[in-house]
Motif scaffolding. Structure first.
Motif, PDB file in Angstrom:
ATOM      1  N   ARG A   1       1.167   6.673  -7.509  1.00 16.51           N
ATOM      2  CA  ARG A   1       0.352   5.840  -8.399  1.00 16.51           C
ATOM      3  C   ARG A   1      -1.106   6.267  -8.302  1.00 16.51           C
ATOM      4  O   ARG A   1      -1.577   6.648  -7.232  1.00 16.51           O
ATOM      5  CB  ARG A   1       0.504   4.361  -8.034  1.00 16.51           C
ATOM      6  CG  ARG A   1       1.872   3.813  -8.384  1.00 16.51           C
ATOM      7  CD  ARG A   1       1.957   2.330  -8.160  1.00 16.51           C
ATOM      8  NE  ARG A   1       3.250   1.826  -8.579  1.00 16.51           N
ATOM      9  CZ  ARG A   1       3.574   0.545  -8.586  1.00 16.51           C
ATOM     10  NH1 ARG A   1       2.696  -0.373  -8.195  1.00 16.51           N
ATOM     11  NH2 ARG A   1       4.776   0.173  -8.981  1.00 16.51           N
ATOM     12  N   PRO A   2      -1.825   6.178  -9.405  1.00 17.77           N
ATOM     13  CA  PRO A   2      -3.201   6.694  -9.459  1.00 17.77           C
ATOM     14  C   PRO A   2      -4.255   5.718  -8.931  1.00 17.77           C
ATOM     15  O   PRO A   2      -5.265   5.466  -9.590  1.00 17.77           O
ATOM     16  CB  PRO A   2      -3.398   6.927 -10.963  1.00 17.77           C
ATOM     17  CG  PRO A   2      -2.589   5.843 -11.595  1.00 17.77           C
ATOM     18  CD  PRO A   2      -1.373   5.707 -10.702  1.00 17.77           C
ATOM     19  N   PHE A   3      -4.050   5.189  -7.737  1.00 18.03           N
ATOM     20  CA  PHE A   3      -4.975   4.210  -7.167  1.00 18.03           C
ATOM     21  C   PHE A   3      -5.428   4.655  -5.791  1.00 18.03           C
ATOM     22  O   PHE A   3      -4.637   5.199  -5.017  1.00 18.03           O
ATOM     23  CB  PHE A   3      -4.314   2.831  -7.083  1.00 18.03           C
ATOM     24  CG  PHE A   3      -3.774   2.340  -8.395  1.00 18.03           C
ATOM     25  CD1 PHE A   3      -4.633   1.907  -9.396  1.00 18.03           C
ATOM     26  CD2 PHE A   3      -2.409   2.322  -8.644  1.00 18.03           C
ATOM     27  CE1 PHE A   3      -4.138   1.468 -10.621  1.00 18.03           C
ATOM     28  CE2 PHE A   3      -1.901   1.881  -9.859  1.00 18.03           C
ATOM     29  CZ  PHE A   3      -2.774   1.458 -10.851  1.00 18.03           C
ATOM     30  N   ALA A   4      -6.688   4.404  -5.489  1.00 19.28           N
ATOM     31  CA  ALA A   4      -7.255   4.783  -4.190  1.00 19.28           C
ATOM     32  C   ALA A   4      -6.910   3.779  -3.093  1.00 19.28           C
ATOM     33  O   ALA A   4      -6.910   4.127  -1.915  1.00 19.28           O
ATOM     34  CB  ALA A   4      -8.773   4.912  -4.300  1.00 19.28           C
ATOM     35  N   SER A   5      -6.603   2.543  -3.484  1.00 20.96           N
ATOM     36  CA  SER A   5      -6.302   1.509  -2.491  1.00 20.96           C
ATOM     37  C   SER A   5      -5.373   0.467  -3.094  1.00 20.96           C
ATOM     38  O   SER A   5      -5.230   0.374  -4.325  1.00 20.96           O
ATOM     39  CB  SER A   5      -7.592   0.820  -2.025  1.00 20.96           C
ATOM     40  OG  SER A   5      -8.134   0.047  -3.088  1.00 20.96           O
TER      41      SER A   5
ATOM     42  N   SER B   1       0.807  -1.227   0.000  1.00 15.69           N
ATOM     43  CA  SER B   1       0.000   0.000   0.000  1.00 15.69           C
ATOM     44  C   SER B   1       0.837   1.273   0.000  1.00 15.69           C
ATOM     45  O   SER B   1       0.439   2.284  -0.582  1.00 15.69           O
ATOM     46  CB  SER B   1      -0.967   0.007   1.186  1.00 15.69           C
ATOM     47  OG  SER B   1      -0.261  -0.054   2.402  1.00 15.69           O
ATOM     48  N   ASN B   2       2.000   1.274   0.631  1.00 12.63           N
ATOM     49  CA  ASN B   2       2.823   2.486   0.693  1.00 12.63           C
ATOM     50  C   ASN B   2       3.356   2.925  -0.668  1.00 12.63           C
ATOM     51  O   ASN B   2       3.676   4.100  -0.858  1.00 12.63           O
ATOM     52  CB  ASN B   2       3.993   2.294   1.659  1.00 12.63           C
ATOM     53  CG  ASN B   2       3.546   2.240   3.091  1.00 12.63           C
ATOM     54  OD1 ASN B   2       2.466   2.700   3.437  1.00 12.63           O
ATOM     55  ND2 ASN B   2       4.370   1.648   3.940  1.00 12.63           N
ATOM     56  N   ILE B   3       3.444   1.991  -1.616  1.00 12.79           N
ATOM     57  CA  ILE B   3       3.984   2.346  -2.929  1.00 12.79           C
ATOM     58  C   ILE B   3       3.067   3.321  -3.664  1.00 12.79           C
ATOM     59  O   ILE B   3       3.510   4.088  -4.524  1.00 12.79           O
ATOM     60  CB  ILE B   3       4.267   1.080  -3.780  1.00 12.79           C
ATOM     61  CG1 ILE B   3       5.269   1.396  -4.886  1.00 12.79           C
ATOM     62  CG2 ILE B   3       2.996   0.493  -4.351  1.00 12.79           C
ATOM     63  CD1 ILE B   3       6.634   1.788  -4.423  1.00 12.79           C
ATOM     64  N   ILE B   4       1.782   3.306  -3.333  1.00  9.07           N
ATOM     65  CA  ILE B   4       0.826   4.208  -3.988  1.00  9.07           C
ATOM     66  C   ILE B   4       1.226   5.659  -3.739  1.00  9.07           C
ATOM     67  O   ILE B   4       1.314   6.466  -4.668  1.00  9.07           O
ATOM     68  CB  ILE B   4      -0.610   3.928  -3.508  1.00  9.07           C
ATOM     69  CG1 ILE B   4      -1.031   2.520  -3.951  1.00  9.07           C
ATOM     70  CG2 ILE B   4      -1.576   4.980  -4.041  1.00  9.07           C
ATOM     71  CD1 ILE B   4      -2.321   2.035  -3.327  1.00  9.07           C
TER      72      ILE B   4
END
Length: 99
Positions: free
Chosen positions: A22-26, A14-17
């Motif tokens: 990165r364009p992701f909510a989760s 999750s921390n990579i977002i």
């Protein structure tokens, strides 16, 4: 048969977002997109080379400057999907002309 290359997928991380913007909510949505992109391209008869996070400079995530005879194959640079070897050769040919 196609030979594919990829790296830096970070499934379940999750921390990579935030780290890589990165364009992701989760992490679940990120993993879903990565897996869907992979499954749309890679077939059972194909070979995929997942290069992990191995690089002389640590995690690249699209931050490496262009280098002669080098190409960042991380998913952050390629719409979060693997890329075929012919795309690598084409990109390297184009970058050689720019150097």
């Amino acid at each position: 048969m196609t030979i594919w290359f990829t790296s830096d997928t970070h499934f379940g991380h999750s921390n990579i977002i935030q780290y890589s913007n990165r364009p992701f909510a989760s992490v679940q949505s990120m993993d879903e997109v990565l897996i869907n992109n992979w499954n749309q391209l890679v077939r059972p008869q194909d070979t995929i080379c997942h290069l992990g996070d191995f690089t002389l400079r640590g995690h690249s995530h699209g931050q490496l400057p262009p280098l002669k005879n080098s190409l960042d194959v991380g998913v952050d640079c390629w719409k979060y999907q693997p890329l075929p070897v012919d795309t690598i050769f084409q990109a390297l040919t184009i970058s050689q002309k720019d150097l």
